[in-house]
Design a protein around this motif. Structure first.
Motif, mmCIF file in Angstrom:
data_model
loop_
_atom_site.group_PDB
_atom_site.id
_atom_site.type_symbol
_atom_site.label_atom_id
_atom_site.label_comp_id
_atom_site.label_asym_id
_atom_site.label_seq_id
_atom_site.Cartn_x
_atom_site.Cartn_y
_atom_site.Cartn_z
ATOM 1 N N ALA B 25 0.837 -1.202 0.000
ATOM 2 C CA ALA B 25 0.000 0.000 0.000
ATOM 3 C C ALA B 25 0.875 1.256 0.000
ATOM 4 O O ALA B 25 0.611 2.226 -0.715
ATOM 5 N N ARG B 28 2.491 1.575 -3.467
ATOM 6 C CA ARG B 28 1.541 1.993 -4.509
ATOM 7 C C ARG B 28 0.854 3.319 -4.183
ATOM 8 O O ARG B 28 -0.042 3.743 -4.897
ATOM 9 N N VAL B 30 -1.363 3.992 -1.922
ATOM 10 C CA VAL B 30 -2.781 3.850 -1.617
ATOM 11 C C VAL B 30 -3.048 4.566 -0.298
ATOM 12 O O VAL B 30 -2.264 4.421 0.631
ATOM 13 N N ALA B 32 -4.000 4.254 2.701
ATOM 14 C CA ALA B 32 -4.271 2.991 3.384
ATOM 15 C C ALA B 32 -5.316 3.120 4.485
ATOM 16 O O ALA B 32 -6.205 2.276 4.601
ATOM 17 N N ALA B 35 -8.826 3.478 3.152
ATOM 18 C CA ALA B 35 -9.205 2.205 2.539
ATOM 19 C C ALA B 35 -9.569 1.198 3.622
ATOM 20 O O ALA B 35 -10.532 0.441 3.499
#
Lengths: 193, 179
Positions: B25, B28, B30, B32, B35
């Motif tokens: 994560a 990338r 993201v 986190a 999410a």
């Protein structure tokens, strides 16, 4: 069949208790059973919430797709009815991996996510589809590489080498799962989609 | 053969799994935490969906078990299993296993205490417990989470799988540990 099993458990229990003068236990058991249901659900709640959150992180980071790409042949073999590239693939693999790694309760949220994805493909809600039953068969047969709880109990009982049953458990659970999948295939063939 | 390293490895599985996910994560980029929160909200909905299924099924099991019907069934069946080479001491375990994880675990603990964890009975009990799962619990939770009420051939598959697992545990256990 679940209806018959459910009614059967109650009726056989009540009638047997009545015949053996055990009827007083039934009322207590009702309350205890309901309480246990709540306890089990509650004990799952934390782990469900935690791992469903973490799974979503894994999905957004592309890990579930990567896992699905890597092990797609396994999915095709076990779940031929799941369309290629469907979101269920990643969750199914996460569930199988978690079982293999002996993650215990953490495997359940993955399996539930997989079930929820499979339900999106279900044309008739409330009726189990073939891949749903295969997922269930895999989880009831429990392929396991780390039977941690049982090893713990053996250690507590003073076993010389608590983990020495491990190879036997791995082999036996593999054999059991293989039979479960074969039986599942038999019924798939016999009962159709 | 020492398997201490495997036990030690077991402790690494979850943390390593988590570290890989969070590392990916981060790599990338993201978001986190949001999410996580987004996914975690589903946990509570799933809990609410599963609850009625668990309460209903465990209440039925509790009535059946407390009535003594299960014990009667066990003692009725025991003589028929002895000639098949199935130790009667393990019959209660084999019958309880699909229904109740806690109850079958209690039987395992009891057998360990009585016969010793390194006895044949103790070992076979541990292998049986470790290589099968509580079919009705899995059925209730997994199918309950999507509201399946027509489970078709799932119970048969689960129970035949259980029987196969128990039998495999007996054969493999004997093969590994009997002189």
């Amino acid at each position: 069949m679940i209806h018959t099993v459910w009614i059967g458990l109650f009726l056989v229990g009540i009638v047997y208790a009545a015949l053996t003068g055990n009827i007083a236990h039934v009322s207590t058991a009702l309350f205890e059973g309901a309480q246990e249901g709540l306890n089990v659900a509650f004990s799952l709640l934390g782990i469900l919430t935690l791992w469903m959150g973490i799974l979503n992180v894994a999905r957004k980071a592309g890990l579930l797709d990567a896992l699905a790409r890597l092990l797609r042949p396994l999915i095709r073999l076990l779940f031929p009815d799941v369309p290629r590239g469907h979101a269920a693939e990643g969750y199914l693999l996460a569930n199988i991996a978690a079982n293999l790694l002996g993650m215990g309760n953490a495997a359940t949220p993955f399996g539930i996510k997989a079930m929820q994805e499979l339900d999106k493909l279900n044309p008739e809600k409330g009726r189990a589809t073939r891949p749903m039953i295969t997922l269930l068969a895999l989880n009831t047969a429990s392929v396991s590489l780390f039977p941690t709880t049982v090893i713990g109990i053996r250690a507590a009982a003073g076993a010389a080498q608590p983990a020495d049953i491990l190879p036997a458990v791995v082999l036996a659970s593999f054999l059991g799962s293989a039979v479960a999948v074969l039986v599942d295939r038999f019924y798939q063939w016999r009962e159709g989609p | 053969m020492s398997l201490a390293w495997l036990e030690a490895a077991g402790a690494w599985v979850l943390p390593a799994f988590l570290a890989v996910i969070l590392g990916a994560a981060l790599f990338r980029r993201v978001p986190a935490y949001s999410a996580f929160i987004e996914g975690a909200k589903e946990g509570f909905d799933t809990f609410l969906t599963i609850l009625p299924h668990l309460v209903g099924m465990l209440a039925a099991l509790a009535v059946f078990q407390s009535s003594g019907a299960l014990k009667a069934l066990t003692s009725f069946l025991a003589p028929y299993f002895r000639p098949l080479g199935f130790p009667p001491e393990l019959l209660p375990l084999a019958l309880l296993r699909p229904f109740s994880g806690a109850a079958s675990m209690a039987v395992v603990t009891h057998l360990m205490g009585r016969y010793g964890p390194d006895s044949e009975i103790g070992r076979l009990a541990a292998i049986m417990q470790g290589s099968t799962d509580t079919t009705f619990y899995v059925l209730t939770v997994y199918f309950g989470s999507v509201g399946i009420v027509r489970e078709r051939y799932a119970v048969k598959v689960g129970l035949i799988g259980d029987a196969a697992g128990i039998l495999a545990a007996l054969l493999v256990g004997r093969w590994f540990f009997s002189a």
